[in-house]
Design a protein around this motif. Sequence first.
Motif, short mmCIF file in Angstrom:
data_model
loop_
_atom_site.label_atom_id
_atom_site.label_comp_id
_atom_site.label_asym_id
_atom_site.label_seq_id
_atom_site.Cartn_x
_atom_site.Cartn_y
_atom_site.Cartn_z
N SER A 1 66.20 49.00 14.98
CA SER A 1 66.14 47.54 15.12
C SER A 1 66.79 47.08 16.43
O SER A 1 66.88 45.88 16.65
N SER A 2 67.23 48.02 17.27
CA SER A 2 67.79 47.71 18.58
C SER A 2 66.86 48.23 19.66
O SER A 2 66.19 49.25 19.48
N TRP A 3 66.83 47.53 20.79
CA TRP A 3 65.90 47.92 21.85
C TRP A 3 66.44 49.07 22.69
O TRP A 3 65.66 49.81 23.31
N GLN A 4 67.76 49.27 22.73
CA GLN A 4 68.32 50.29 23.62
C GLN A 4 67.86 51.71 23.29
O GLN A 4 67.40 52.44 24.19
N PRO A 5 67.97 52.17 22.03
CA PRO A 5 67.51 53.54 21.74
C PRO A 5 66.02 53.71 21.94
O PRO A 5 65.57 54.79 22.36
N ILE A 6 65.24 52.67 21.66
CA ILE A 6 63.79 52.79 21.85
C ILE A 6 63.46 52.89 23.34
O ILE A 6 62.59 53.67 23.74
N ALA A 7 64.15 52.10 24.17
CA ALA A 7 63.92 52.17 25.61
C ALA A 7 64.28 53.55 26.16
O ALA A 7 63.55 54.10 27.00
N LEU B 1 52.62 36.60 17.01
CA LEU B 1 53.76 36.81 16.13
C LEU B 1 54.85 35.75 16.28
O LEU B 1 55.40 35.29 15.26
N PRO B 2 55.23 35.32 17.49
CA PRO B 2 56.26 34.28 17.59
C PRO B 2 55.90 32.99 16.87
O PRO B 2 56.79 32.24 16.46
N PHE B 3 54.61 32.69 16.72
CA PHE B 3 54.19 31.45 16.06
C PHE B 3 54.14 31.60 14.53
O PHE B 3 53.96 30.60 13.84
N THR B 4 54.29 32.80 14.02
CA THR B 4 54.20 33.03 12.58
C THR B 4 55.54 33.35 11.95
O THR B 4 55.62 33.50 10.73
N VAL B 5 56.58 33.49 12.76
CA VAL B 5 57.92 33.80 12.25
C VAL B 5 58.80 32.56 12.43
O VAL B 5 58.89 32.02 13.54
N SER B 6 59.42 32.14 11.37
CA SER B 6 60.28 30.96 11.46
C SER B 6 61.60 31.30 12.14
O SER B 6 62.07 32.44 12.07
N GLY B 7 62.18 30.30 12.79
CA GLY B 7 63.44 30.50 13.49
C GLY B 7 63.65 29.43 14.54
O GLY B 7 63.02 28.36 14.51
N LEU C 1 59.59 36.27 18.80
CA LEU C 1 59.48 36.92 20.11
C LEU C 1 60.22 38.24 20.12
O LEU C 1 59.72 39.24 20.65
N PHE C 2 61.42 38.28 19.53
CA PHE C 2 62.19 39.52 19.47
C PHE C 2 61.44 40.58 18.67
O PHE C 2 61.41 41.76 19.06
N GLN C 3 60.84 40.18 17.57
CA GLN C 3 60.08 41.14 16.76
C GLN C 3 58.87 41.67 17.53
O GLN C 3 58.54 42.85 17.44
N ALA C 4 58.20 40.79 18.27
CA ALA C 4 57.05 41.21 19.06
C ALA C 4 57.45 42.22 20.12
O ALA C 4 56.77 43.24 20.33
#
Length: 258
Positions: free
Chosen positions: A40-46, A84-90, A106-109
């Motif tokens: 769920s973090s971008w650092q290990p994926i990057a 996706l940003p338009f379908t997730v509330s926040g 946006l973060f999920q996308a």
Amino acid sequence: MIDGTAVLIPSQSMTTIQRIDPRFRLLAAFFLIITAVTFSSWQPIAILIVIAAILTGFAKPDWPRTVKMVLAMDGFILVMLAMLPFTVSGQPFLTLWGGQASFEGLFQAVLIGLKANAAILVLIALVGGMDAIMLGRGLQGLYIPAKLITLFMFTIRYIDVLRREYLRLRLSMRARGFAAGNNRHSWRSIGYLLGMLLVRSHERSERILWAMKCRGYHGHMHFGALPRRQSHDYCFAAAVLILAGFLIGLEVACPPLG
């Protein structure tokens, strides 16, 4: 040839990645992808993307084709990620046509896009260099059911056959002056094209089945024996486990994206 069984012998022209046992490569690809999709973090994926890109360089692929594959995958999921940003509330950051795009969406996308690129690069690096026979040997070495391997091998082989047949039919249509457009004639012609592709595929499958039966095919594909596992295979497995442990530790240490 040992005891009547063909044994795969590493060639001098093989790259560093290709010298590794296909069973280890398949297991490593599966393990790294499963590990990456849980982050769920971008650092290990990057970091995984960078390491997979380096491994891809060691595999010495066809770079234009590889880049085209990655861009095709990115283009396929781009529409979904844009929605996706338009379908997730926040917390909203953009309003478009009455819809609000949220930072959480946006973060999920972004996270999904990073995971998809990590997965495709890992597959290209570790599995992309395998031919169909090597892939079948690796799957057989992992005790995958024989029927599943057979179905998979036929799928790999005849997707390209269907593609060539489709291109031949399209060439025939262009030779008769067909130009695709948004009209009834074009849609009807494309429907005829798909129908002919299905009919010819069925006819060809019947011919292939009878040809294979004439050659003694009885429902199973036989592959040559894999080489014995060597020290560099175990070193590769240890490196993958260390990398996975490092990425998991980084995931624990870094805050989740969004």
